[in-house]
Design a protein around this motif. Structure first.
Motif, PDB file in Angstrom:
ATOM      1  N   GLU A 141     106.913  59.703 102.119  1.00 31.18           N
ATOM      2  CA  GLU A 141     106.151  58.890 103.056  1.00 31.18           C
ATOM      3  C   GLU A 141     104.658  58.919 102.771  1.00 31.18           C
ATOM      4  N   ASN A 142     104.203  59.927 102.025  1.00 34.93           N
ATOM      5  CA  ASN A 142     102.775  60.036 101.707  1.00 34.93           C
ATOM      6  C   ASN A 142     102.360  59.118 100.561  1.00 34.93           C
ATOM      7  N   ASN A 143     103.358  58.559  99.874  1.00 30.76           N
ATOM      8  CA  ASN A 143     103.049  57.648  98.765  1.00 30.76           C
ATOM      9  C   ASN A 143     102.710  56.268  99.315  1.00 30.76           C
ATOM     10  N   VAL A 144     101.466  55.890  99.167  1.00 28.08           N
ATOM     11  CA  VAL A 144     100.988  54.604  99.669  1.00 28.08           C
ATOM     12  C   VAL A 144     100.406  53.811  98.500  1.00 28.08           C
ATOM     13  N   LEU A 145     100.729  52.519  98.456  1.00 29.30           N
ATOM     14  CA  LEU A 145     100.181  51.656  97.403  1.00 29.30           C
ATOM     15  C   LEU A 145      98.758  51.265  97.751  1.00 29.30           C
ATOM     16  N   ASP A 146      97.802  51.789  96.979  1.00 32.85           N
ATOM     17  CA  ASP A 146      96.411  51.379  97.178  1.00 32.85           C
ATOM     18  C   ASP A 146      96.047  50.344  96.112  1.00 32.85           C
ATOM     19  N   ALA A 147      94.787  49.886  96.139  1.00 34.67           N
ATOM     20  CA  ALA A 147      94.360  48.797  95.239  1.00 34.67           C
ATOM     21  C   ALA A 147      94.465  49.206  93.778  1.00 34.67           C
ATOM     22  N   THR A 148      94.011  50.420  93.468  1.00 27.97           N
ATOM     23  CA  THR A 148      94.028  50.853  92.068  1.00 27.97           C
ATOM     24  C   THR A 148      95.442  50.901  91.533  1.00 27.97           C
ATOM     25  N   LYS A 149      96.356  51.545  92.262  1.00 33.58           N
ATOM     26  CA  LYS A 149      97.737  51.645  91.810  1.00 33.58           C
ATOM     27  C   LYS A 149      98.365  50.265  91.692  1.00 33.58           C
ATOM     28  N   THR A 150      98.096  49.409  92.671  1.00 33.99           N
ATOM     29  CA  THR A 150      98.727  48.098  92.684  1.00 33.99           C
ATOM     30  C   THR A 150      98.285  47.242  91.510  1.00 33.99           C
ATOM     31  N   PHE A 151      96.971  47.092  91.323  1.00 35.77           N
ATOM     32  CA  PHE A 151      96.474  46.169  90.296  1.00 35.77           C
ATOM     33  C   PHE A 151      96.665  46.710  88.888  1.00 35.77           C
ATOM     34  N   VAL A 152      96.478  48.014  88.706  1.00 37.56           N
ATOM     35  CA  VAL A 152      96.734  48.587  87.379  1.00 37.56           C
ATOM     36  C   VAL A 152      98.211  48.502  87.060  1.00 37.56           C
ATOM     37  N   SER A 153      99.076  48.778  88.045  1.00 34.24           N
ATOM     38  CA  SER A 153     100.519  48.687  87.819  1.00 34.24           C
ATOM     39  C   SER A 153     100.930  47.251  87.531  1.00 34.24           C
ATOM     40  N   LEU A 154     100.355  46.294  88.295  1.00 31.59           N
ATOM     41  CA  LEU A 154     100.654  44.887  88.022  1.00 31.59           C
ATOM     42  C   LEU A 154     100.218  44.485  86.624  1.00 31.59           C
ATOM     43  N   SER A 155      99.061  44.973  86.209  1.00 28.92           N
ATOM     44  CA  SER A 155      98.584  44.681  84.855  1.00 28.92           C
ATOM     45  C   SER A 155      99.552  45.220  83.808  1.00 28.92           C
ATOM     46  N   LEU A 156     100.039  46.437  84.047  1.00 26.30           N
ATOM     47  CA  LEU A 156     100.993  47.037  83.109  1.00 26.30           C
ATOM     48  C   LEU A 156     102.336  46.316  83.155  1.00 26.30           C
ATOM     49  N   PHE A 157     102.759  45.891  84.353  1.00 32.93           N
ATOM     50  CA  PHE A 157     104.016  45.139  84.448  1.00 32.93           C
ATOM     51  C   PHE A 157     103.896  43.783  83.748  1.00 32.93           C
ATOM     52  N   ASN A 158     102.713  43.166  83.818  1.00 31.77           N
ATOM     53  CA  ASN A 158     102.505  41.906  83.097  1.00 31.77           C
ATOM     54  C   ASN A 158     102.563  42.119  81.591  1.00 31.77           C
TER      55      ASN A 158
END
Length: 1146
Positions: free
Chosen positions: A582-599
């Motif tokens: 429950e402590n794992n929260v998607l913040d901006a850094t994780k989201t956008f860097v992860s999206l970049s890597l997924f792309n």
């Protein structure tokens, strides 16, 4: 004593090497002097020493020599010499000013710094005359070296200017200073001279050197500018600007194109491939005497060895084309692979910089502004470097693919000319055409993306590694998804391979049938068989389409699986990440860097199914080409060229076969020098086979065949090129007007040439369509006579000409007083009247020589030759004049009443028929103004028909006698009518469905990214599991929408294109079979066959892929434009107030 904590580099320089406080954690960053004088200088030097091997390679591989001294290379030498002088002076001044009795200590940097620079500049200086000598006009290693040295010297410029300002401030102060600044002043002046010279060298290396004086290949005005372009021009493709500008102003045509680079020409590519192919074939045979295979290009020919000709060798296995391809073109391919590795590395560097930018934006108050500028510039530099390297990578891959295709087409064509008779029965014309047009093209299409075999796993691995840093062990769930998809895709690939083999089989059958139809189109039209053969072709085409449709379903399934992969990986990874803790929260850094890597992950996962499909197709093509290239060849050693033999042409105890059973046996023939030997016999007795045995076209089972000297061959059916009459006769030899006119008169061609529209410059249609049979035969004979060979094989050259013309040709060319009187000649003939003038006669019967001798000897023997004469006379094909001549010849030999009686009967029959003919055609002769016997007109019916055909074509011929129209390519933009016709052929429903499904797919993709952004920006998710599940569920729904629309879109495109392809082929076949004969006469057969092979394959396989890519890229551009319009929603952080204003949005 205090412990020395300084690093080795600190002691090396005598000052601090790296100071993070001064360089990074400051508002005014600067490097230390030690770092500027070591790392920033030695990095370019180390680069040049590491990659100087490429300069040596270019020296060795250069095809040119001797560039003259000019302003550019002289300027380079002088400036480089200046750098050597200033560097040597630095070392001398350091030894003088520092150390010894001087107050300034001498450090290792003062000695080794100038030495390293001096050695590097000396190496560059050595290459200036070497490049001039070996014709190297530009070098990339030196350009990059000077570029790096100049750019990395800029920080020291700033440092030196600052230090000089401080010195001037001290010297200009009112307080007197006893400090000696002479060494610092010298360093200041020396460095800026050094920096000026390096900048000049960089500018000079932006240009290419002059043209070499000596070149292996002639370099004309139309040569490709790339050969003389500088390295900078090559990496930016500035040399191509003129062509792009010309194409922008006017439609490009073939004449506008530049000449091919010599390195890519067949004369350079083929010998390398042939050498390695021969080596590979040798490994598959066990021979006692192993000879290294050789292949070389000389006098316009590539010389091959034929390992298959070794009858004593035992075959171990089938030789593959892949090892020769690796060895021939692997070097350039590996260099391209190295570029691909650099590109992939730069690709993954960009998300890391993006992470730094996001961190900088989040902590904007705590970070100095120069770091943000640095990150932005770094991101631009990485993207620009990736673009430059990627462009060069694709350029080299296209070149490698082109060279492989060139080598394979050449090898297949060469093989087609040398295959044995048994192989000809197995390999159809359609199969050989497909091997060159389709299978060889597969390699060019595959090579571009072949590096994805290792690049895709590397990119996937690196993406997962960096995702692990962002999301931890949750990435393993995404990895499991990809592992599960691999075996499923493997099963589909196996099925695709099966269908691909089946489709190529149907394609071969279809092209073979089309080739037969087009070759016999006159007969088809005469008997109105077009609908019947059209149905046969369409039946094969239906089977081919059914196979392609099954392949389309499988390809759509593969695309479905791998389009699922990016979404499933991201969904499973994000879901696992937020659900396991429950402590794992998607913040901006994780989201956008992860999206970049997924792309980034999306590209290799998208390319893998296409790569697998191409690999399967190419593997099928490899097997087909291997089978053909490993087929049996004619043995080049079956005919010896032993000059010690007493006669120039001979066969001793020969036994020959066409592949199945023995055709000729007990053949013993001797042709003396300057003699004329005749081969006679009934139809099918083996006369032409003996000629083919002399040529080495038959399989020799026993005996010895020997020919000494240059050989000329006149076939029974004349072979005519699609060229002018003169070119057909010269056949590549130089034009000698006197000899040419003599040959024309001797072969009775003068009258024929006079009636042609442009004389001997009249173009002859394909297969001699605008010539009669006799004219074609005489041109074929004239070609052989003009070649001035030593030996002549004449396979019944007089059968297609009239009697009086045949008599003229025999007297002027073949006979004892003709042009070939001093040559050794073998004449196959049915003309009995010529036989008394030959030196010896060989009578063929049932594949054996029944008897031989002179005419008188054979007539007296009353054997097979007498039977041949009797049978020939009974056929009644001779004129009365010819029969009287035969009677006189037989009478002169002695008492042969049987033969004389047969001749008398033939003469009476000829007189009776001649009288009957003259009565029945009197009225026709009076109307037509023409006389002669009906039998002679019947005999020359084909000649009259061909002349009439030529007369009907004269209106279409150009003034200079041109008949075959040059194939024209459409120029300019594609008209809307073409798109409209294609869309109608696909079907309105499927066309609209494809566009709508692609639009919905892009909408789902944009929606998923925007939804993920909203999820990351929502602060309430951390405390509300229901809200989190809602975000996760909607994100999953977006993903499933992408997968479904992608699958149906791919299927719609494939099925629509197949429907269009079927309709276009049906329309093409319908109209082609209904062409008037005039079009078939003026259009080469190969051009029509190419429409049904290569062009139909392009519509079947290439066009659907290209359409899918175009639609996808168009929507992708639109998507990015939409994202840019919504950039405020994507980039700004709503949960934090803007530092510039009090609002929640920037």
């Amino acid at each position: 004593m205090a412990e020395d904590t300084s690093s080795p580099m600190d002691r090396f320089c005598g000052s601090t090497f790296w100071n993070a406080t001064e360089t990074w954690y400051t508002n005014d960053p600067d490097f230390t002097p030690c770092f500027e004088q070591t790392a920033l200088v030695w990095t370019p030097c180390a680069f040049y020493w590491a990659f100087v091997i490429f300069d040596f390679y270019y020296l060795k591989a250069s095809l040119d020599r001797n560039i003259p001294w000019n302003k550019l290379n002289v300027s380079k030498a002088l400036v480089n010499l200046g750098l050597l002088v200033i560097t040597a002076l630095d070392l001398i001044m350091a030894l003088v000013k520092k150390g010894g009795d001087s107050e300034l200590p001498l450090y290792d940097l003062d000695v080794w710094g100038p030495i390293i620079k001096f050695a590097t500049f000396l190496l560059v200086f050595i290459f200036i005359p070497l490049n001039r000598k070996y014709g190297v006009q530009t070098t990339g290693c030196q350009f990059i070296f000077w570029f790096l040295l100049t750019v990395l010297s800029i920080p020291r410029c700033r440092t030196e200017v600052r230090l000089d300002a401080e010195r001037q401030k001290i010297l200009n102060s009112q307080q007197p200073s006893e400090q000696d600044f002479s060494w610092e002043e010298y360093q200041f002046v020396s460095f800026f001279i050094f920096f000026t010279f390096t900048s000049i060298m960089l500018i000079l290396n932006c240009f290419a050197d002059g043209m070499p004086r000596q070149t292996k290949y002639q370099r004309g005005e139309n040569e490709i500018p790339e050969l003389s372009a500088s390295f900078l021009s090559r990496i930016t493709y500035q040399w191509f600007d003129k062509m792009a500008l010309k194409g922008y102003r006017n439609p490009l045509e073939e004449k506008d194109l530049w000449d091919l680079r010599p390195q890519d020409s067949c004369s350079e590519v083929m010998p390398i491939f042939a050498h390695h192919w021969n080596q590979n074939v040798r490994k598959n045979y066990k021979n006692k005497a192993r000879v290294e295979p050789k292949a070389q290009f000389s006098n316009g020919n590539v010389t091959f060895e034929n390992p298959h000709g070794e009858k004593n060798g035992r075959k171990k296995g089938m030789a593959s084309i892949m090892p020769p391809i690796y060895k021939s073109f692997g070097g350039v391919f590996l260099f391209g692979a190295l570029m691909k590795l650099f590109t992939d590395t730069l690709t993954f560097a960009q998300p890391q910089v993006l992470s730094l930018i996001i961190s900088f934006v989040e902590a904007q108050e705590a970070e100095p502004e120069w770091k943000g500028i640095l990150y932005a510039v770094l991101l631009f530099v990485l993207a620009a470097a990736q673009t430059f390297i990627l462009g060069q990578y694709f350029h080299r891959m296209f070149i490698v693919g082109l060279r492989i295709r060139t080598a394979l087409i050449n090898a297949i064509y060469r093989k087609a000319l040398r295959i044995s008779n048994s192989t000809k029965k197995e390999s159809t014309v359609g199969e050989i055409v497909n091997l060159m047009a389709v299978d060889a093209q597969r390699f060019m299409e595959l090579t571009t993306y072949l590096n994805m075999i290792w690049s895709a796993p590397l990119q996937i691995g690196l993406a997962l590694y960096f995702l692990w840093q962002q999301l931890g062990p949750s990435v393993l769930a995404g990895l499991a998804v990809m592992i599960i998809l691999i075996p499923v895709n493997g099963v589909i690939a196996s099925r695709i391979k099966t269908y691909q083999i089946r489709q190529m089989k149907y394609k071969d059958e279809r092209v073979k049938l089309m080739n037969e139809v087009l070759s016999g189109i006159k007969v088809l039209k005469l008997y109105a068989w077009e609908p019947s053969f059209e149905k046969q072709v369409l039946d094969i085409r239906d089977k081919e389409i059914a196979t392609l449709r099954s392949t389309a379903y499988l390809n759509a399934g593969t695309s479905f699986l791998w389009s699922c992969a990016p979404f499933l990986v991201s969904l499973v990874t994000f879901a696992t990440y937020v659900l396991i803790d429950e402590n794992n929260v998607l913040d901006a850094t994780k989201t956008f860097v992860s999206l970049s890597l997924f792309n980034i992950l999306r590209f290799p996962l998208t390319m893998l199914p296409m790569l697998i499909t191409n690999l399967v197709q190419t593997q099928v093509s490899v097997n087909r080409i291997n089978k053909f290239l490993n087929s049996e060849e004619l043995d080049p050693n079956s005919v010896l060229h032993d000059s010690s033999k007493p006669h120039p042409m001979s066969i001793e105890n020969g036994e020959f076969s066409w592949g199945d059973e023995i055709t000729l046996r007990n053949i013993n023939i001797e042709v003396k020098k300057s003699s004329l030997v005749a081969l006679v016999g009934t139809v099918g007795s083996g006369k032409s086979s003996v000629v083919q045995a002399f040529l080495g076209e038959m399989e020799k089972l026993a005996g010895v065949v020997n020919t000494v000297g240059k050989l000329a061959y006149v076939p029974q059916q004349a072979w005519i090129q699609n060229a002018t009459v003169r070119d057909n006769i010269l056949f590549g030899q130089t034009y000698d007007r006197k000899r040419y006119n003599k040959v024309i008169d001797a072969c009775a061609l003068r009258a024929d040439i006079d009636i042609l529209s442009a004389g001997d410059l009249t173009e002859i249609g394909e297969k001699g369509i605008n010539l009669s049979g006799g004219q074609k035969q005489r041109i074929s004979l004239a070609r052989a006579v003009y070649s001035d060979a030593d030996l002549y094989l004449l396979d019944d050259p007089l059968s297609a000409v009239d009697a009086h013309v045949g008599k003229h040709i025999f007297e002027e060319v073949i006979g004892p007083k003709g042009m070939l009187a001093r040559k050794s000649r073998v004449l196959v003939t049915h003309g009995v009247t010529f036989l008394p003038q030959v030196d010896s006669i060989y009578v063929m019967k049932m594949g054996e020589i029944s008897e031989s001798g002179t005419f008188d000897q054979l007539v007296k023997n009353k054997g097979a030759f007498a039977d041949f004469i009797i049978q020939h006379l009974q056929e009644g094909n001779e004129e009365e004049e010819e029969l009287n001549q035969i009677k006189r010849q037989i009478s002169s030999t002695g008492d042969v009443p049987e033969l004389l009686g047969t001749v008398e009967k033939a003469i009476k029959l000829a007189r009776t028929e001649s009288l009957s003919d003259s009565i029945s055609v009197t009225s026709a002769d009076s109307l037509m103004g023409r006389g002669g016997s009906l039998r002679r007109r019947t005999k020359r019916q084909d000649s009259h028909d061909s002349v009439a055909s030529a007369a009907s074509l004269k209106k279409k011929q150009e003034v200079e006698g041109k008949l075959i129209e040059t194939e024209k390519s459409q120029t300019g933009g594609v008209e809307f009518a073409v798109y409209k016709h294609y869309i109608k052929s696909v079907g309105i429903f499927l066309s609209v469905a494809t566009l709508v499904l692609n639009f919905v797919f892009q909408a789902f993709q944009i929606g998923s990214n925007l939804w993920l952004t909203q999820w990351a920006n929502d602060q309430n998710v951390a405390n509300d599991t229901g809200l989190r599940d809602m975000y996760l569920g909607v994100y999953g729904a977006f993903g499933f929408g992408q997968v479904a629309t992608n699958f149906f879109s791919s299927l719609a495109i494939s099925l629509g294109c197949l429907k269009c392809s079927q309709l276009l082929h049906q329309t093409l076949l319908y109209y082609n079979l209904r062409w008037p004969m005039e079009l078939f006469d003026t259009t080469p057969l190969g051009r029509i066959v190419n429409r049904f092979s290569k062009d139909i394959d392009t519509i079947d396989n290439v066009l659907p892929f290209n359409i899918r890519v175009v639609i996808g890229q168009a929507y992708m551009v639109s998507r990015h434009s939409f994202r840019t319009w919504l950039r405020r929603w994507v980039v700004c952080m709503p949960q934090k107030s803007c530092t510039r204003c009090s609002s929640k949005m920037c």
